[in-house]
Design a protein around this motif. Structure first.
Motif, PDB file in Angstrom:
ATOM      1  N   HIS A 166      19.731   0.717 -23.310  1.00 15.65           N
ATOM      2  CA  HIS A 166      20.082  -0.056 -22.121  1.00 15.65           C
ATOM      3  C   HIS A 166      20.816   0.813 -21.092  1.00 15.65           C
ATOM      4  O   HIS A 166      21.659   0.321 -20.342  1.00 15.65           O
ATOM      5  CB  HIS A 166      20.967  -1.248 -22.491  1.00 15.65           C
ATOM      6  N   GLY A 167      20.514   2.095 -21.076  1.00  7.80           N
ATOM      7  CA  GLY A 167      21.162   2.976 -20.117  1.00  7.80           C
ATOM      8  C   GLY A 167      22.510   3.479 -20.610  1.00  7.80           C
ATOM      9  O   GLY A 167      22.848   3.370 -21.802  1.00  7.80           O
ATOM     10  N   CYS A 168      23.284   4.024 -19.699  1.00  8.63           N
ATOM     11  CA  CYS A 168      24.614   4.547 -20.023  1.00  8.63           C
ATOM     12  C   CYS A 168      25.622   3.409 -20.018  1.00  8.63           C
ATOM     13  O   CYS A 168      25.846   2.772 -18.979  1.00  8.63           O
ATOM     14  CB  CYS A 168      25.011   5.616 -19.002  1.00  8.63           C
ATOM     15  N   ALA A 169      26.242   3.167 -21.150  1.00  9.11           N
ATOM     16  CA  ALA A 169      27.208   2.071 -21.254  1.00  9.11           C
ATOM     17  C   ALA A 169      28.371   2.255 -20.296  1.00  9.11           C
ATOM     18  O   ALA A 169      28.947   1.274 -19.809  1.00  9.11           O
ATOM     19  CB  ALA A 169      27.726   1.976 -22.689  1.00  9.11           C
ATOM     20  N   PHE A 170      28.709   3.490 -19.984  1.00  7.70           N
ATOM     21  CA  PHE A 170      29.872   3.777 -19.152  1.00  7.70           C
ATOM     22  C   PHE A 170      29.555   3.593 -17.671  1.00  7.70           C
ATOM     23  O   PHE A 170      30.378   3.064 -16.914  1.00  7.70           O
ATOM     24  CB  PHE A 170      30.378   5.184 -19.463  1.00  7.70           C
ATOM     25  N   LEU A 171      28.369   3.998 -17.251  1.00  9.82           N
ATOM     26  CA  LEU A 171      27.947   3.718 -15.883  1.00  9.82           C
ATOM     27  C   LEU A 171      27.761   2.214 -15.685  1.00  9.82           C
ATOM     28  O   LEU A 171      28.143   1.662 -14.649  1.00  9.82           O
ATOM     29  CB  LEU A 171      26.638   4.445 -15.570  1.00  9.82           C
ATOM     30  N   ASN A 172      27.172   1.565 -16.693  1.00  6.19           N
ATOM     31  CA  ASN A 172      26.976   0.118 -16.607  1.00  6.19           C
ATOM     32  C   ASN A 172      28.314  -0.600 -16.443  1.00  6.19           C
ATOM     33  O   ASN A 172      28.461  -1.492 -15.604  1.00  6.19           O
ATOM     34  CB  ASN A 172      26.278  -0.400 -17.865  1.00  6.19           C
TER      35      ASN A 172
ATOM     36  N   SER B  37      38.010  -2.105  -9.477  1.00 10.98           N
ATOM     37  CA  SER B  37      39.221  -1.298  -9.377  1.00 10.98           C
ATOM     38  C   SER B  37      39.096   0.014 -10.140  1.00 10.98           C
ATOM     39  O   SER B  37      38.724   0.040 -11.318  1.00 10.98           O
ATOM     40  CB  SER B  37      40.420  -2.082  -9.927  1.00 10.98           C
ATOM     41  N   ARG B  38      39.424   1.107  -9.483  1.00 15.74           N
ATOM     42  CA  ARG B  38      39.398   2.417 -10.143  1.00 15.74           C
ATOM     43  C   ARG B  38      40.462   2.536 -11.221  1.00 15.74           C
ATOM     44  O   ARG B  38      40.354   3.372 -12.120  1.00 15.74           O
ATOM     45  CB  ARG B  38      39.615   3.525  -9.106  1.00 15.74           C
ATOM     46  N   ASP B  39      41.505   1.715 -11.129  1.00 17.97           N
ATOM     47  CA  ASP B  39      42.604   1.797 -12.082  1.00 17.97           C
ATOM     48  C   ASP B  39      42.427   0.860 -13.272  1.00 17.97           C
ATOM     49  O   ASP B  39      43.265   0.841 -14.176  1.00 17.97           O
ATOM     50  CB  ASP B  39      43.926   1.466 -11.382  1.00 17.97           C
ATOM     51  N   ASP B  40      41.365   0.073 -13.269  1.00 20.27           N
ATOM     52  CA  ASP B  40      41.108  -0.820 -14.392  1.00 20.27           C
ATOM     53  C   ASP B  40      40.877   0.016 -15.655  1.00 20.27           C
ATOM     54  O   ASP B  40      40.241   1.078 -15.606  1.00 20.27           O
ATOM     55  CB  ASP B  40      39.866  -1.674 -14.101  1.00 20.27           C
ATOM     56  N   PRO B  41      41.407  -0.424 -16.811  1.00 24.17           N
ATOM     57  CA  PRO B  41      41.235   0.349 -18.048  1.00 24.17           C
ATOM     58  C   PRO B  41      39.781   0.673 -18.375  1.00 24.17           C
ATOM     59  O   PRO B  41      39.491   1.739 -18.920  1.00 24.17           O
ATOM     60  CB  PRO B  41      41.850  -0.570 -19.110  1.00 24.17           C
ATOM     61  N   VAL B  42      38.864  -0.231 -18.033  1.00 27.28           N
ATOM     62  CA  VAL B  42      37.448   0.018 -18.308  1.00 27.28           C
ATOM     63  C   VAL B  42      36.933   1.173 -17.458  1.00 27.28           C
ATOM     64  O   VAL B  42      36.221   2.057 -17.947  1.00 27.28           O
ATOM     65  CB  VAL B  42      36.625  -1.263 -18.052  1.00 27.28           C
ATOM     66  N   ARG B  43      37.293   1.181 -16.163  1.00 28.92           N
ATOM     67  CA  ARG B  43      36.886   2.271 -15.291  1.00 28.92           C
ATOM     68  C   ARG B  43      37.511   3.593 -15.735  1.00 28.92           C
ATOM     69  O   ARG B  43      36.886   4.654 -15.637  1.00 28.92           O
ATOM     70  CB  ARG B  43      37.287   1.973 -13.843  1.00 28.92           C
ATOM     71  N   VAL B  44      38.733   3.529 -16.221  1.00 29.09           N
ATOM     72  CA  VAL B  44      39.413   4.744 -16.688  1.00 29.09           C
ATOM     73  C   VAL B  44      38.665   5.342 -17.868  1.00 29.09           C
ATOM     74  O   VAL B  44      38.423   6.560 -17.927  1.00 29.09           O
ATOM     75  CB  VAL B  44      40.872   4.442 -17.062  1.00 29.09           C
ATOM     76  N   VAL B  45      38.269   4.505 -18.817  1.00 23.59           N
ATOM     77  CA  VAL B  45      37.525   4.993 -19.984  1.00 23.59           C
ATOM     78  C   VAL B  45      36.187   5.582 -19.553  1.00 23.59           C
ATOM     79  O   VAL B  45      35.762   6.636 -20.049  1.00 23.59           O
ATOM     80  CB  VAL B  45      37.316   3.873 -21.013  1.00 23.59           C
ATOM     81  N   ALA B  46      35.495   4.905 -18.627  1.00 22.17           N
ATOM     82  CA  ALA B  46      34.208   5.409 -18.145  1.00 22.17           C
ATOM     83  C   ALA B  46      34.375   6.766 -17.478  1.00 22.17           C
ATOM     84  O   ALA B  46      33.569   7.690 -17.684  1.00 22.17           O
ATOM     85  CB  ALA B  46      33.594   4.408 -17.176  1.00 22.17           C
TER      86      ALA B  46
END
Length: 240
Positions: free
Chosen positions: A114-120, A127-136
């Motif tokens: 299903h593609g790149c989980a991190f780009l998805n 938000s760039r500061d969201d924990p999910v964006r940080v991990v990606a």
């Protein structure tokens, strides 16, 4: 061989003594990778994990925290797979760089791609500061660091300046992510082969003449072109 995947089936059939936190992570990763963050509710994750809802709040303060933890674990697993697959593709830096796209193609043809989980995930979070964006972002930094190691090794073997290697690594990451994106949208695993061909051309351009071990190989496989009409006319005039 594709990256080892976590599925909700696996989460539901683990041994009874399996940790509830691990089962929640398994379920979250599988469901979110298949359907997205916003489309996956906490209740669905809890049900897939076979856990009580209170277990969720015991281990995670929010859904975002669970998603970030699941992605962090996926990052570790995916990077181990990609590094091992790349290193197995060849003994030279160039063979390993080119081999990255063969590794990706195997992934693209695997069931459940299903593609790149991190780009998805990053695409769903503003938000760039969201924990999910940080991990990606950290995942892409780790991937770039590995590519940079291979680029540096290639530069040393080809007599190329390290500054060129740094630029090559960034461009190589774009080829990797571009291939993943095209394969996801088009369903065509050969996007990896197109990226591989672009990578070969890039190495030829960057390497000093005679330094790239792909230069002579690529030239030998380049089909001969028919002379242009203008060239043919000049040739006729020369013989008049």
């Amino acid at each position: 061989m594709s990256p080892p995947a976590v599925t909700t089936h696996e989460a539901n059939t683990e041994a009874p003594q399996a940790d509830a936190r691990a089962r929640l992570l398994d379920a979250a990763e599988a469901l979110i990778y298949a359907g997205g963050i916003h489309a996956t509710g906490v209740d669905a994750i809890v049900r897939a994990a076979g856990a009580a809802r209170k277990s969720f709040y015991t281990y995670f303060e929010s859904k975002d925290a669970l998603v970030a933890a699941a992605l962090s674990r996926r990052d570790e697993r995916w990077m181990r797979w990609f590094i091992a697959g790349t290193l197995a593709r060849g003994r030279t830096p160039q063979a390993r760089l080119i081999g990255m796209f063969d590794v990706l193609r195997e992934w693209f043809t695997s069931e459940g791609f299903h593609g790149c989980a991190f780009l998805n995930a990053a695409g769903e979070i503003a938000s760039r500061d969201d924990p999910v964006r940080v991990v990606a972002r950290e995942h892409k930094e780790r991937l770039l660091a590995f590519v940079r190691d291979q680029s540096d090794a290639w530069a040393a073997s080809a007599g190329v300046d390290r500054r060129v290697a740094a630029r090559l690594a960034r461009q190589w990451l774009i080829l990797i992510d571009g291939a993943i994106g095209v394969a996801l949208v088009s369903g065509d695993a050969d996007a990896a082969l197109d990226a591989r061909a672009a990578g070969r051309s890039l190495l030829e351009v960057l390497a000093p003449k005679g330094a790239s071990d792909s230069r002579s190989h690529s030239r030998s496989r380049t089909p001969l072109r028919a002379p242009s009409r203008r060239a043919a006319q000049r040739k006729e005039q020369d013989h008049e």
